[in-house]
Design a protein around this motif. Structure first.
Motif, PDB file in Angstrom:
ATOM      1  N   LEU A  46      17.164   8.504  -3.685  1.00  0.00           N
ATOM      2  CA  LEU A  46      17.104   8.500  -2.222  1.00  0.00           C
ATOM      3  C   LEU A  46      17.585   9.842  -1.673  1.00  0.00           C
ATOM      4  N   TYR A  47      16.779  10.871  -1.883  1.00  0.00           N
ATOM      5  CA  TYR A  47      17.182  12.228  -1.524  1.00  0.00           C
ATOM      6  C   TYR A  47      17.280  12.439  -0.026  1.00  0.00           C
ATOM      7  N   PHE A  48      16.458  11.730   0.758  1.00  0.00           N
ATOM      8  CA  PHE A  48      16.413  11.976   2.195  1.00  0.00           C
ATOM      9  C   PHE A  48      17.002  10.813   3.000  1.00  0.00           C
ATOM     10  N   LEU A  49      17.754   9.956   2.361  1.00  0.00           N
ATOM     11  CA  LEU A  49      18.355   8.825   3.080  1.00  0.00           C
ATOM     12  C   LEU A  49      19.319   9.341   4.144  1.00  0.00           C
ATOM     13  N   SER A  50      19.197   8.783   5.353  1.00  0.00           N
ATOM     14  CA  SER A  50      20.074   9.196   6.449  1.00  0.00           C
ATOM     15  C   SER A  50      20.843   8.036   7.063  1.00  0.00           C
ATOM     16  N   LYS A  51      20.417   6.788   6.773  1.00  0.00           N
ATOM     17  CA  LYS A  51      21.088   5.633   7.372  1.00  0.00           C
ATOM     18  C   LYS A  51      21.134   4.501   6.361  1.00  0.00           C
ATOM     19  N   PRO A  98       0.816  -1.217   0.000  1.00  0.00           N
ATOM     20  CA  PRO A  98       0.000   0.000   0.000  1.00  0.00           C
ATOM     21  C   PRO A  98       0.847   1.264   0.000  1.00  0.00           C
ATOM     22  N   GLU A  99       0.293   2.290  -0.581  1.00  0.00           N
ATOM     23  CA  GLU A  99       1.025   3.550  -0.723  1.00  0.00           C
ATOM     24  C   GLU A  99       1.306   4.213   0.612  1.00  0.00           C
ATOM     25  N   ASP A 100       0.470   3.946   1.630  1.00  0.00           N
ATOM     26  CA  ASP A 100       0.636   4.633   2.908  1.00  0.00           C
ATOM     27  C   ASP A 100       1.483   3.855   3.913  1.00  0.00           C
ATOM     28  N   ARG A 133       5.248   4.869  -1.949  1.00  0.00           N
ATOM     29  CA  ARG A 133       5.852   6.201  -1.958  1.00  0.00           C
ATOM     30  C   ARG A 133       6.017   6.803  -0.567  1.00  0.00           C
ATOM     31  N   SER A 134       5.414   6.207   0.454  1.00  0.00           N
ATOM     32  CA  SER A 134       5.514   6.772   1.808  1.00  0.00           C
ATOM     33  C   SER A 134       6.564   6.061   2.665  1.00  0.00           C
ATOM     34  N   LEU A 135       7.288   5.128   2.095  1.00  0.00           N
ATOM     35  CA  LEU A 135       8.247   4.342   2.880  1.00  0.00           C
ATOM     36  C   LEU A 135       9.294   5.226   3.544  1.00  0.00           C
ATOM     37  N   PHE A 157      13.217   3.214  -7.389  1.00  0.00           N
ATOM     38  CA  PHE A 157      12.528   4.354  -7.980  1.00  0.00           C
ATOM     39  C   PHE A 157      11.279   4.715  -7.170  1.00  0.00           C
ATOM     40  N   GLY A 158      11.120   5.995  -6.884  1.00  0.00           N
ATOM     41  CA  GLY A 158       9.938   6.474  -6.173  1.00  0.00           C
ATOM     42  C   GLY A 158      10.089   6.578  -4.674  1.00  0.00           C
ATOM     43  N   LEU A 159      11.177   6.056  -4.104  1.00  0.00           N
ATOM     44  CA  LEU A 159      11.352   6.094  -2.644  1.00  0.00           C
ATOM     45  C   LEU A 159      12.013   7.408  -2.237  1.00  0.00           C
ATOM     46  N   LEU A 160      11.333   8.495  -2.528  1.00  0.00           N
ATOM     47  CA  LEU A 160      11.915   9.821  -2.318  1.00  0.00           C
ATOM     48  C   LEU A 160      12.080  10.148  -0.846  1.00  0.00           C
ATOM     49  N   TYR A 161      11.260   9.532   0.021  1.00  0.00           N
ATOM     50  CA  TYR A 161      11.277   9.892   1.440  1.00  0.00           C
ATOM     51  C   TYR A 161      11.900   8.800   2.316  1.00  0.00           C
ATOM     52  N   LEU A 162      12.576   7.855   1.707  1.00  0.00           N
ATOM     53  CA  LEU A 162      13.203   6.782   2.477  1.00  0.00           C
ATOM     54  C   LEU A 162      14.320   7.335   3.353  1.00  0.00           C
ATOM     55  N   HIS A 163      14.266   6.998   4.648  1.00  0.00           N
ATOM     56  CA  HIS A 163      15.275   7.459   5.600  1.00  0.00           C
ATOM     57  C   HIS A 163      16.293   6.373   5.924  1.00  0.00           C
TER      58      HIS A 163
END
Length: 463
Positions: free
Chosen positions: A352-357, A280-282, A305-307, A326-332
């Motif tokens: 992965l623009y917001f990847l932190s770990k 699911p998207e959420d 997309r919310s992962l 592709f599409g995991l723009l908010y993956l941390h």
């Protein structure tokens, strides 16, 4: 006188016996005892704060998040619903997943008037009495998937006027006449989030068909018990879903979905050989660890997309295609540890623009030119905390940090010779407009733009 006195004395002696044998009192005492016994029987699973409740569920966790009170009684081997008086505050979310509850009895949730969600998945529930959810007028989410339910009456859902999300899949539904009212309720257009993905297990003629797609008119038709099962399967009057063309597993079948406090899917240890469809998207967290996913393909997570966190550890993974993430723009957080990865292809991490770990340990990283892309990407994203990036081969670099290897590789490159060669090529007129110059320009175009060295421009005065 003597006879009268004797009669009065006898009467006084008999009065206590008569008083004790009054029918009303005997019945009242027996009734009180019977009522007390029944109360104890009904309240075997209910306890007050000063009673033995703390002994029954000592590991249930009460917490508050964003002003909502959560009671987490997961994995407690409970066989009943604890009393509402057990908790210090009235809970809004009740987590009872992975227990041993078999029956939801009438009035089982009395006192939980503030509840908005109940998670009862992965129990052993085979029966839900009609008054089980009495009093839950604020409930919006009810999770009953992964249980043993064969039938459920619409009457059980009537006390839930605000119900918006109902999960019923992975139950052995027996799609016969008793299911008629429930199926009609699920098929109301406004109830699109009730009973999604739930399928019939019986009878054979309806096996595998979604409850939302069954014609309710067919459920109560009488069938000849002597009829051949094969005839039932091929009867044209019954809707038969075509066999799906794709063989990819469905996430709702293989994964356990938990809604609170954040939506997450646990697909660990399910024998998966590829990423399941239908995430699911959420969904915020997905755990795909300890499977056999050897190859991540393009757009495997396109809908998710919310992962925020993705765990792909311990899959013996050997290859990750360029557009796999592709599409995991908010993956941390991304866990790729304990796989069989040698390097990353160019472009794998670009979304992965917001990847932190990033966890990379336990992979046989090969320290040659193919590993440079990962180091350059990490250099351009200094906010990403990474671990486990060590050379596994060749032998002379085993155990060495990959970053150290790349820096050493660049240091050992003869820069002075490079500069003299570049200057010679740029200034020698004999090399202009030649195949060598064209080849150099082509190689420069193929090189990623963020890895190119700054171009040198020379001003030539024409006189």
């Amino acid at each position: 006188m003597h006879v009268a006195s004797l009669f009065m004395a006898s009467l006084l002696l008999l009065l206590p016996c008569t008083e004790m044998k009054r029918p009303g009192r005997g019945r009242g005492l027996r009734a009180a005892r019977q009522k007390l016994t029944q109360h104890r029987a009904r309240g075997a699973g209910r306890h007050n704060r000063t009673g033995p409740s703390r002994l029954v569920s000592p590991d249930c966790l009460e917490s508050t998040e964003s002003g909502d009170v959560f009671v987490d009684c997961q994995d407690q081997r409970l066989t009943y619903i604890p009393s509402s008086q057990t908790w210090a505050k009235e809970p809004k979310h009740f987590l009872l997943a992975r227990n041993r509850i078999r029956v939801l009895r009438d009035g089982g949730f009395l006192g939980y008037k503030s509840l908005t969600s109940i998670d009862l998945q992965q129990n052993q529930i085979s029966s839900v009495e009609e008054g089980a959810f009495q009093g839950l007028t604020h409930l919006t989410t009810l999770l009953l998937q992964h249980n043993h339910l064969e039938t459920l009456s619409e009457e059980a859902l009537i006390p839930l006027p605000n119900l918006r999300y109902l999960r019923l899949y992975d139950n052995p539904w027996n799609c016969l006449c008793p299911m008629d009212s429930l199926i009609r309720t699920l098929q109301v257009p406004s109830n699109r989030n009730l009973g999604t993905h739930a399928r019939c297990a019986e009878p054979i003629r309806l096996k595998g068909i979604k409850l939302k797609k069954i014609d309710p008119e067919l459920l109560c038709k009488e069938w000849d018990p002597t009829s051949n099962t094969q005839d039932d399967q091929t009867d044209p009057k019954y809707p038969v879903e075509p066999s799906p063309l794709r063989t990819k597993p469905d996430a709702t079948t293989f994964c356990h979905t938990y809604i609170f406090p954040q939506i997450r899917m646990n697909c660990s240890k399910q024998g998966l050989t590829e990423v399941p469809t239908g995430i699911p998207e959420d969904v915020v967290h997905v755990d795909l660890s300890h499977n056999s996913i050897r190859h991540l393909k393009a757009r495997d997570f396109q809908g998710a997309r919310s992962l925020r966190t993705l765990n792909l550890s311990s899959n013996s993974m050997e290859r990750i295609d360029t557009a796999s993430l592709f599409g995991l723009l908010y993956l941390h957080e991304l866990d790729l540890s304990d796989n069989n990865l040698h390097f990353f292809q160019y472009g794998v991490l670009e979304d992965l623009y917001f990847l932190s770990k990033l966890k990379l340990g336990g992979n046989p990283w090969v320290c040659d030119y193919s590993i440079h892309y990962m180091v350059y990407w990490l250099h351009l994203h200094p906010g990403v905390m990474h671990s486990g990036l060590l050379c596994h081969s060749p032998p002379e670099h085993v155990g060495e940090s990959v970053e150290k290897y790349v820096h050493a590789y660049n240091r050992e490159c003869p820069k002075d010779r490079q500069h003299s060669r570049a200057d010679q090529e740029e200034m020698d007129p004999e090399l202009w407009n030649t195949e060598m110059e064209a080849q150099g320009e082509l190689e420069e175009e193929l090189e990623p733009s963020h890895l190119r060295a700054p171009q040198k421009y020379h001003i030539i005065r024409l006189s």
